[in-house]
Structure formats: structure tokens, C-alpha cells
Motif scaffolding. Sequence first.
Motif, PDB file in Angstrom:
ATOM      1  N   THR A  28       2.512  -1.171  -2.446  1.00 52.29           N
ATOM      2  CA  THR A  28       3.517  -0.708  -1.479  1.00 52.29           C
ATOM      3  C   THR A  28       3.174  -1.186  -0.079  1.00 52.29           C
ATOM      4  N   GLY A  29       1.893  -1.128   0.269  1.00 58.88           N
ATOM      5  CA  GLY A  29       1.457  -1.600   1.572  1.00 58.88           C
ATOM      6  C   GLY A  29       1.688  -3.090   1.754  1.00 58.88           C
ATOM      7  N   LEU A  30       1.396  -3.872   0.704  1.00 54.74           N
ATOM      8  CA  LEU A  30       1.606  -5.323   0.782  1.00 54.74           C
ATOM      9  C   LEU A  30       3.084  -5.661   0.922  1.00 54.74           C
ATOM     10  N   VAL A  31       3.929  -4.922   0.205  1.00 49.97           N
ATOM     11  CA  VAL A  31       5.372  -5.149   0.287  1.00 49.97           C
ATOM     12  C   VAL A  31       5.886  -4.818   1.692  1.00 49.97           C
ATOM     13  N   GLU A  32       5.455  -3.676   2.206  1.00 46.42           N
ATOM     14  CA  GLU A  32       5.922  -3.252   3.532  1.00 46.42           C
ATOM     15  C   GLU A  32       5.497  -4.229   4.628  1.00 46.42           C
ATOM     16  N   ASN A  33       4.326  -4.833   4.440  1.00 43.77           N
ATOM     17  CA  ASN A  33       3.821  -5.795   5.423  1.00 43.77           C
ATOM     18  C   ASN A  33       4.306  -7.216   5.156  1.00 43.77           C
TER      19      ASN A  33
END
Length: 470
Positions: A28-33
Motif C-alpha cells: 500500500t505504501g509503495l502504491v501510494e508513493n
Amino acid sequence: MAEHINIAKAAIDDAQKGLRAPFVKKITGLVENKAPLGPNWLYLAQSSAQLGELSLVKQCLKFIGNDQTNVKEVIQKGGLLAQLGLVDDAMITLASIPAEKRDHAWFHFAGVLASQKGQFDEAEKLLDSTLEVAPLSGPTWLAYAKLGKVNMERFKQLQQLENQFAKTDKLNYCQYLYAMAELYDLYDNKAKADSFYDQATAVARSISSPEPYIVEEQQALVEKIITQHGDEFFDKFPESSSTDTPIFIIGQPRTGTTLLSKLLTSHSMIHGGEEQVLCSKALSPVKIGQIFDEKTKAIPMEQHLGLMEHFLSQHKHLLNQKGVASAHLNVDKTLDLINYVGFLSKVYPKACFVFVEREQSDAKWSCYKNFFNVGLGWSYDKNLIDSYFAEFERLKAHWFKHLGDKAISINYEKLVTSPNDELQKLCESLDVSFEDNMLAFYKTSEAVQTASFRQVRNPLNTDSIGQGRF
């Protein structure tokens, strides 16, 4: 960039260990960034699929396959979507490739998807286009043969390529041999067909499998499951408070589970139907054979209660990922369900377990003559087939001993000869009314991704009875 790569590697490691929460957080963090991971997003999508996180799969795939000139990447993206049962999405993805960029791999994949959707004339045209430029494609010949429409001219072309195919890699050659066997069967030359089936399975056995079937290990697993779920488990262990009535269809491959699934899901109140492969994911990181205390030879009560709560929460989450609101009247026909029956009977006290039985010589022969994409290692050896069926029957007999009226037996031969009677009895057990449109199951436009993709596009018939040569 390096930091994002390290997070991605750690997430993939989480997925391999079945650690859902930390995996979801990292992805989720990688997608958001919008991490610049390039083609590595495909690996993250595959890891998301491994855990059943379909929403994350789709988010990861948004970062790849957008260059319409990169045919390989688009096909990889479509392949993962198809693997997840999202065949319509896979077809839309493929269609984004301009006509002038479409190569033989594109035509092969498009042909396979068309066959799964029951669009057999279109599939034939697409596979024909593949063979025009890639005549030594074993997978294409096998897909073509499975359509049951190959003309004699094409068959002669395939026969003439035998020496050239023998020089290709084992997997390609193996699929060629299965195609030859299939076509000799189609043209009613059983002796020739059997010779090619034997050659094909011999080559298949020589190809190393990531999950080989070892008789002793399977026997030990079945024994452990039976020991775990004995009289004390069924008599004393508590049930959950769930009031859902999921429908678990259980049977060996090629026994009619796909057919029964299509019949049931043609009912207006019943949904699901595919091999959902959710039980192992919902139980993860624990495996069914690990719910066991080696000293007491039993399942610890406290662990059972914790696992039930964990499983219910995760199972509901995974169903929601598939767009299913609840497990009520949801059909699952995953192959390994036989191992989970005892546990599922406590998790879903109102569940219905439908065991499909078919004349074993027919079922075993059908397993032997089919090349399974998922690689069922036991299906390439007649002795291993006997062993697999014997262990399956041993475990099934144990479940019938304990389940009472939760267990229902459906005979394939009776189902295709007297469908109204069999379906009405089954509907009564499910507390739903029989609907005539259940018998019109073959008119569905839904994709069918099992080896029965062609058979279930036809009305009920007895063509497959008595065909076993095992």
C-alpha cells in the motif's frame, strides 16, 4: 529507488511466509508513493495474488502494461488477470495491442481466452493464426486439439512435424504428444491415442515439478488429518456462531465438480462456483497439517478457537476481494477442500459438503489423458493416480463417518441421466427451490478455466460414461 526495491523485496518475502498484514502495509505504501519499480510491479502483483489480495493486484498492474508496443509485458499482465479468473479484464488488456503489433504469443493467448469463454469459432481462427507463424508451438496445438474441431488437413500437418517437435524442449514436446493423443482419440483410433498418451505422460514425469507428489508424504498428511479430527474433535470442539451456508463441492479432478458447480450457480440465489483457493490463504500462515500437537496427537482447544476466529475474518475478507458479500450459498470447488472439511464444519456449522462421485475407471482415465496446467504430479503415472484416489477415498470415508446430514453424495452418472431428481434433492438440502434454468447452465457466457471448458458448453449428456481405458 534503492529503498523502494528493498521494501518490495521484503514484501515478497512476507508473501512467501503468508504474512498478510505486513505485506499489505508495504505494498500500500509503495502504491501510494507511486514507487518507480518498473517491471518489478509484476512481481508484486503476483505476490498479491498469492495472498488473494485482488485489489492490490489491480493497483500494482496499473503501473505496467501501459506501453502498447511492449507486447510481452501486456501479455504478462493479461496472464495474471486470467489466472485470477478475470478473463474479461484479460481480454480487454490484450485488445489494447494494435493489430500490427500482435505476434504469435498474442494470438495464442487470445485463442485460449476465447475458448474459455466458449467462443470456439473465434478461438479456432486465433489459434490458426498462431500456427501459421509458429507451427512448432506445442501449447497451441494442444489448445487447438482441445477444441475438438481439428480437420484432417491440420492433423496431417501435425503428424509430419513429429521429428521436429522431438528436438524442442521437453515441455513443448510433451504438449505436442498430448495433442497427438487427443486427435487420435477424436478420430477414434484408440490404440494410437493410448500410445501417445503413454509417451506424453512419460515425458511429463521426466519434467521436474515444483510440488512433486510423494506417496508417503500424502499418506502421512491424510493420517494426520484423520487423527486431528477424530471423535473428540467432532463431539467436544465448539462451533463458530456463523449462520452462513457455504456450499463446498468436493471431488477428485474429472469427476464432474465443474459441471455440478455450473448447475448450482445457474440458480438465482447461488453464486461463486470457481476454484476459489481461499482456505489455505485464509488459514495462512498456518497450514492444515500443522494444527496438531505432536505430544497429545490432538488440536489444542485454545489454538482451535483462535484459528476459527482468524479464518472467519480472513475468509470474509478474501470473499470481499472477489466481490462476494458473504459465504452464504457461495460455491467453492477448490481441489484441496477435502483436507479442510473437518475444520470447515466447525467454522461454518451450517455448511453443505457435496461429494461428487464418478465411476473411478472413467475419472482416473480422464485424469491420465489430460495435461493439467497446474501440474498435478500424480496424474502422469497410473500407480500414483491409484494412490491419490485411494487416499482421497480414505479421507472422504472419515468425513462421512462424522458429518451426518451435512455431507451429501452426488453420483455423476445419475446426475447426467436423471438431473431433475438429483438437483431437486440437492436443492432441498440447501433449502432453496429447484429452478428450471439450472438445466440451462451451458448457455452461460462466464469463462470456464478447467479441463471441462468444452463439455460444460453442452446440455447434459452421457457421452463421457464408460469411456475409461484405465
